[in-house]
Design an enzyme around this catalytic site. Structure first.
Site, PDB file in Angstrom:
ATOM      1  N   LYS A  82       1.090  -1.250  -0.100  1.00 17.14           N
ATOM      2  CA  LYS A  82       0.065  -0.051  -0.078  1.00 17.14           C
ATOM      3  C   LYS A  82       0.826   1.251  -0.156  1.00 17.14           C
ATOM      4  CE  LYS A  82      -3.804   1.794   2.493  1.00 17.14           C
ATOM      5  NZ  LYS A  82      -4.742   1.637   3.752  1.00 17.14           N
ATOM      6  N   SER A 157      -9.602   1.699   2.580  1.00 15.36           N
ATOM      7  CA  SER A 157      -8.765   2.453   2.070  1.00 15.36           C
ATOM      8  C   SER A 157      -7.810   1.380   1.222  1.00 15.36           C
ATOM      9  CB  SER A 157      -8.113   3.509   2.640  1.00 15.36           C
ATOM     10  OG  SER A 157      -7.313   2.765   3.740  1.00 15.36           O
ATOM     11  N   SER A 181      -9.866  -0.857   6.873  1.00 17.00           N
ATOM     12  CA  SER A 181      -9.064  -0.581   5.436  1.00 17.00           C
ATOM     13  C   SER A 181      -8.394  -1.826   5.076  1.00 17.00           C
ATOM     14  CB  SER A 181      -8.219   0.485   5.454  1.00 17.00           C
ATOM     15  OG  SER A 181      -8.843   1.642   5.319  1.00 17.00           O
TER      16      SER A 181
HETATM   17  N1  GLN Z   1     -12.881   4.092   6.179  1.00 12.96           N
HETATM   18  C1  GLN Z   1     -12.670   4.252   7.532  1.00 12.96           C
HETATM   19  C2  GLN Z   1     -12.091   5.751   7.368  1.00 12.96           C
HETATM   20  O1  GLN Z   1     -12.413   6.395   6.413  1.00 12.96           O
HETATM   21  C3  GLN Z   1     -11.124   3.417   7.796  1.00 12.96           C
HETATM   22  C4  GLN Z   1     -10.151   3.737   6.963  1.00 12.96           C
HETATM   23  C5  GLN Z   1      -8.986   3.073   7.379  1.00 12.96           C
HETATM   24  O2  GLN Z   1      -9.103   1.869   7.941  1.00 12.96           O
HETATM   25  N2  GLN Z   1      -7.828   3.690   6.961  1.00 12.96           N
HETATM   26  O3  GLN Z   1     -11.705   6.546   8.507  1.00 12.96           O
END
Ligand code: GLN
Length: 488
Positions: A82, A157, A181
């Site tokens: 990532k 994400s 994410s």
């Molecule tokens: N979707 C969640 C957020 O927007 C979690 C994102 C993540 O785990 N990085 O914060």
């Protein structure tokens, strides 16, 4: 290798056998993956930077180790990381204009560990900007598409890493998980994703989003691979003060194909309003399967504070993000805009460097921490956090693991939620409480609804990843959902 599959479709453990028996070289495997990338990337947009030269160089080195050194299970196996983990000499953008040209002078600890284990880096995975989002639509560069249906999102994400693994652009990937994410995109793309216990894997060199919630973990094609990657990345790191000095087991020892003697709980609060019936149907069948495999299942477990987790998360995460993102001022590194004076330059740097979701989080966090509101929001959210942790601790006195859906829905359409932040935030309702409590969570392929994948989430006590892997493995061995490949 299984019949009828292409080279790029191999798992780590199958690929390892071919590499060590001499039937295949890492250069051949790497070329097959790079070739796959050049064929499907036009449709998928999962990778921000393809590192072809580096990959071929690392593959040659891996072949030497395979021929006479001491290879590890990961030697010579292509990976996507990532794009929020620092890779020395390879740009690390967080899918943000702010870091579009940032080339880190050092490696994240996980990158160092995978390098020592013989990785072949084929690319850096696309993501929501600074890991804020659940659909990859918040990447500043392009939207990653779900290989199961190109009109739907891959989740986020870590959408790029999930899609890479699902579609053969990598054999495995590393993601990061602050509120879901790793697990939510793993569920949406029919791969395995583990968020380890907070402190299990070093965060050194992971670009910080919300430091008390962030954790790095594997995204793989099966549970065995997940265990192998954990063996390589888990462990104490003195450069991350929150990493825990606790012995790392051999995670492959937990790959046992039955569940005899395990007590599982199904918390009813995770079968939320707004959940798709098809997802609920898949989950009920999956849990019945766990029962068949020898587990005792309590279908009436209860974690009543779950309903406050989303609200607490959207105070805590933006507050920490606001502080972490203060460093992007256009002076030290990253995007920089020339203004009339220092303040003007700083304002414009942030105005043009950050996208709308990142700005929304900074504003939310600034508000929650401002004088007069601190007690009402941040302090209260921290108290809720304690209650949620205590509730999980109590549940784990009765159950070895808890079973929930990973997401309330299957992948949604691109564009469907992007203008409605609350709807977007709700797609993580089943994954956020786990980060709040710091416990581990694993998502495994559970079945399909309307031709799209459904993930099952398995939760356990801190530092008990082995129990999750055991449940995931037994389910995987008894079903064939995880072996299905997208039609791309
Ligand atoms: N979707 C969640 C957020 O927007 C979690 C994102 C993540 O785990 N990085 O914060």
């Amino acid at each position: 290798m299984r019949d009828g599959l292409d080279l790029y479709d191999t798992t780590i453990h199958e690929g390892h056998q071919l590499l060590t028996s001499g039937e295949l070289s890492s250069v051949q495997l790497t070329k097959a993956v790079l070739e796959r990338i050049s064929r499907v990337e036009e449709d998928l947009h999962a990778i921000v930077t393809v590192t072809e030269d580096l990959a071929l160089h690392q593959a040659e080195e891996a072949d030497e180790v395979l021929h006479g050194g001491s290879p590890t299970p990961l030697t010579g196996i292509p990976v996507v990381i990532k794009d929020n983990m620092c890779t020395k000499g390879v740009r690390t953008t967080c899918s943000s204009r702010m870091l579009e040209g940032f080339v880190p002078p050092y490696n994240a600890t996980v990158v160092e560990k995978l390098t020592d284990a013989g990785m072949v880096l084929v690319g850096k995975g696309n993501m929501d900007e600074f890991a804020m989002g659940s659909s990859n639509e918040h990447s500043a560069f392009f939207i990653t598409r779900n290989p199961w249906d190109l009109s739907t999102v891959p989740g986020g994400s870590s959408g790029g890493p999930a899609v890479s693994v699902a579609s053969g652009e990598a054999i495995y990937a590393l993601g990061s998980d602050t509120g879901g994410s790793i697990r939510q995109p793993a569920g949406f793309c029919n791969v395995v994703g583990l968020k380890p216990t907070y402190g299990r894997v070093s965060r050194y060199g992971l670009v910080a989003f919300a430091s008390s919630l962030d954790q790095i973990g594997p995204m793989t094609r099966d549970v065995t691979d997940c265990a192998l990657v954990m063996n390589a990345i888990a462990g104490y790191d003195r450069r991350d003060s929150t990493s825990v000095d606790y012995p790392v087991p051999d995670y492959t020892k937990s790959l046992i194909p039955d569940l005899k003697g395990l007590r599982l709980g199904v918390p009813k609060e995770y079968f939320v309003e707004g959940m798709q019936q098809g997802v609920e149907g898949v989950m009920r069948a999956a849990i019945a399967k766990l029962e068949e495999l020898g587990a005792t299942v309590d279908w009436e477990a209860s974690l009543p504070h779950t309903r406050y987790a989303l609200a607490a998360y959207y105070i805590i995460a933006p507050s920490e993000a606001m502080a972490n993102l203060a460093r992007y001022d256009g002076v030290k590194y990253g995007f920089s805009y020339n203004g009339d004076n220092m303040w003007d330059a700083m304002e414009r740097t942030r105005q043009y460097g950050f996208g709308p979701e990142v700005k929304r989080r900074i504003i939310l966090g600034t508000y929650a921490l401002s004088a007069g509101y601190y007690d009402a929001y941040y302090l209260k959210a921290q108290k809720v956090r304690t209650l949620i942790m205590q509730e999980f601790a109590r549940a784990f006195q009765r159950y070895d693991a808890l079973i929930t859906p990973t997401s309330p829905t299957v992948p949604f359409k691109i564009g469907q939620k992007v203008d409605d932040p609350l709807q977007m935030y709700l797609s993580d309702v089943c994954t956020l409480p786990i980060n709040i409590a710091g416990i581990p969570g694993l998502s495994v392929p559970a079945g399909f609804h309307d031709g799209l994948p459904v993930g099952m989430q398995i939760l356990g006590k801190p530092f008990c990843e082995e129990v999750l892997l055991r449940v995931g493995y037994a389910y995987e061995q008894a079903t064939d959902w995880g072996r299905r490949r997208p039609p791309i």
